[in-house]
Design an enzyme around this catalytic site. Structure first.
Site, short mmCIF file in Angstrom:
data_model
loop_
_atom_site.label_atom_id
_atom_site.label_comp_id
_atom_site.label_asym_id
_atom_site.label_seq_id
_atom_site.Cartn_x
_atom_site.Cartn_y
_atom_site.Cartn_z
N VAL A 117 0.91 -1.16 0.00
CA VAL A 117 0.00 0.00 0.00
C VAL A 117 0.95 1.21 0.00
CG1 VAL A 117 -1.86 1.21 1.21
CG2 VAL A 117 -1.78 -1.30 1.23
N PRO A 118 1.19 1.78 -1.18
CA PRO A 118 2.37 2.63 -1.42
C PRO A 118 2.31 4.06 -0.89
CG PRO A 118 1.06 2.47 -3.40
CD PRO A 118 0.40 1.59 -2.40
N CYS A 119 2.38 4.20 0.43
CA CYS A 119 2.42 5.55 1.00
C CYS A 119 3.72 6.26 0.66
CB CYS A 119 2.16 5.52 2.50
SG CYS A 119 3.26 4.45 3.42
N HIS A 120 4.74 5.52 0.22
CA HIS A 120 6.00 6.16 -0.18
C HIS A 120 5.82 7.02 -1.44
CE1 HIS A 120 5.94 2.32 -2.39
NE2 HIS A 120 6.61 2.97 -3.34
N ARG A 121 4.72 6.87 -2.14
CA ARG A 121 4.46 7.63 -3.37
C ARG A 121 3.84 9.00 -3.09
NH1 ARG A 121 2.00 2.46 -6.61
NH2 ARG A 121 3.98 1.32 -6.73
#
Length: 154
Positions: A117-121
């Protein structure tokens, strides 16, 4: 919940699975029973493909516990394409709460399933990389992987 440890290219990851679903992917220990479920094995396999640049989407059964607002934020994260970034303000608009940038940031901070779940984006406005639970250098490395080694964020 069962915890599996995976030593990834960006550091140690802790994979929490329960009842056939991925429940947690964290940079810190979950402090629960150790083991390796089929879901954990699939998670590690897909993470390895991701780190090698061969996987752009994950196909894993996930279950995330949180408030309705947090779940709305996490669902928005899943819509951000591989190699793309949005600002916290853009994510707030995506969920229909254009003034909730700080609340979006806090919800992302509580994202239980990092990378998948790409919160790094999600980045700060003005070209800043923003914060990340795994640390700024890990966030930078994840974005570099996705952008083919080219990152211009400060």
């Amino acid at each position: 919940m069962v915890e599996t440890i995976y030593d990834s290219p960006v550091g140690r990851l802790y994979i929490g699975t329960d009842e056939g679903t991925l429940r947690c992917l964290s940079f810190s220990s979950l402090h629960c029973e150790s083991g390796c479920s089929e879901v954990a094995r699939r998670t590690i396999e897909q993470l390895e493909e991701y780190f090698e640049g061969q996987r752009t989407q994950f196909d894993l059964p996930i279950k995330m516990d949180g408030t309705d607002f947090q779940k709305k934020c996490w669902e928005a994260l899943m819509k951000i394409g591989y190699g793309k970034t949005v600002t916290y303000a853009e994510e707030a608009r995506m969920i229909g709460s254009p003034n909730a940038m700080r609340a979006v940031g806090m919800a992302n901070h509580r994202n239980p399933i990092a990378i998948v779940v790409p919160c790094h984006r999600v980045v700060a406005s003005g070209g800043k990389i923003g914060g990340y639970g795994g640390g700024i250098e890990v966030k930078r490395r994840l974005l570099e992987i996705e952008m083919g080694g080219k990152i211009v964020l400060s």
